[in-house]
Design a protein around this motif. Structure first.
Motif, PDB file in Angstrom:
ATOM      1  N   PHE A 235       0.779  -1.048  -0.188  1.00 22.90           N
ATOM      2  CA  PHE A 235       0.140   0.011   0.012  1.00 22.90           C
ATOM      3  C   PHE A 235       0.928   1.192  -0.094  1.00 22.90           C
ATOM      4  CE2 PHE A 235      -4.022  -2.020   0.810  1.00 22.90           C
ATOM      5  CZ  PHE A 235      -3.633  -3.327   1.130  1.00 22.90           C
TER       6      PHE A 235
ATOM      7  N   ARG B 146      -4.345   6.407   2.291  1.00 23.54           N
ATOM      8  CA  ARG B 146      -3.672   5.093   1.877  1.00 23.54           C
ATOM      9  C   ARG B 146      -4.414   4.355   0.999  1.00 23.54           C
ATOM     10  NH1 ARG B 146      -0.684   1.822   6.559  1.00 23.54           N
ATOM     11  NH2 ARG B 146      -0.155   4.314   6.999  1.00 23.54           N
ATOM     12  N   GLU B 147      -3.784   3.876  -0.138  1.00 22.93           N
ATOM     13  CA  GLU B 147      -4.207   3.263  -1.229  1.00 22.93           C
ATOM     14  C   GLU B 147      -3.438   1.977  -1.444  1.00 22.93           C
ATOM     15  OE1 GLU B 147      -4.066   5.265  -4.852  1.00 22.93           O
ATOM     16  OE2 GLU B 147      -1.870   5.522  -4.845  1.00 22.93           O
ATOM     17  N   GLY B 148      -4.100   0.952  -2.124  1.00 25.25           N
ATOM     18  CA  GLY B 148      -3.957  -0.185  -2.419  1.00 25.25           C
ATOM     19  C   GLY B 148      -3.039  -0.303  -3.646  1.00 25.25           C
TER      20      GLY B 148
ATOM     21  N   SER C  34      -1.408  -6.808  -4.601  1.00 24.26           N
ATOM     22  CA  SER C  34      -1.525  -7.783  -3.416  1.00 24.26           C
ATOM     23  C   SER C  34      -1.407  -9.123  -4.089  1.00 24.26           C
ATOM     24  CB  SER C  34      -2.967  -7.725  -3.088  1.00 24.26           C
ATOM     25  OG  SER C  34      -3.946  -7.871  -3.869  1.00 24.26           O
TER      26      SER C  34
ATOM     27  N   ILE D 129      -8.497  -2.308   3.041  1.00 25.58           N
ATOM     28  CA  ILE D 129      -7.327  -2.032   3.888  1.00 25.58           C
ATOM     29  C   ILE D 129      -7.601  -2.362   5.347  1.00 25.58           C
ATOM     30  CG2 ILE D 129      -6.008  -0.300   5.094  1.00 25.58           C
ATOM     31  CD1 ILE D 129      -6.106   1.248   2.302  1.00 25.58           C
TER      32      ILE D 129
END
Length: 124
Positions: free
Chosen positions: A37, A45-47, A50, A108
């Protein structure tokens, strides 16, 4: 308590590359999902990317084709290969892990374990 330790951040010019790494502070069992992230100043906050235990990967649209996430299934270390970096990629990058089946790039809150972050700065 599992701690995750990131490394590999730094400063590069646009078009350059960096490789981020993340390792657990002690031996852990296989997480359901691990991810990267990022958070830029003044932004949420961003992804970024994954990877699930079965190997399925997911990327934010902004990094598709430029970033690659991978994991070592023996030690559950996590890596993020970042190529063709852009100034918009400048942010603090965090490694995270989850044992919840609800964990995805967009949830998140499902990630229980986080690293302290490593700074990535891309200049134009």
């Amino acid at each position: 308590q599992v701690q995750l330790v990131e490394s590999g951040g730094g400063s590069v010019q646009a078009g350059g590359s960096l490789r981020l790494s993340c390792a657990p502070s002690r031996s852990i069992t296989r997480p359901y999902c691990m991810g990267w992230f990022r958070q830029a100043p003044g932004k949420e906050r961003e992804g970024v990317a994954s990877i699930h235990y079965g190997g399925t990967t997911e990327y934010a649209d902004s990094v598709k084709g430029r970033f690659t996430i991978s994991t070592d299934n023996a030690n559950f270390t996590l890596a993020l290969e970042m190529n063709n970096l852009e100034p918009e990629d400048t942010a603090m990058y965090y490694c995270a892990a989850s044992y919840r089946a609800t964990a995805t790039l967009r949830t998140i809150g499902a990630f229980d374990y986080w690293g302290q972050g490593t700074q990535v700065t891309v200049s134009s």
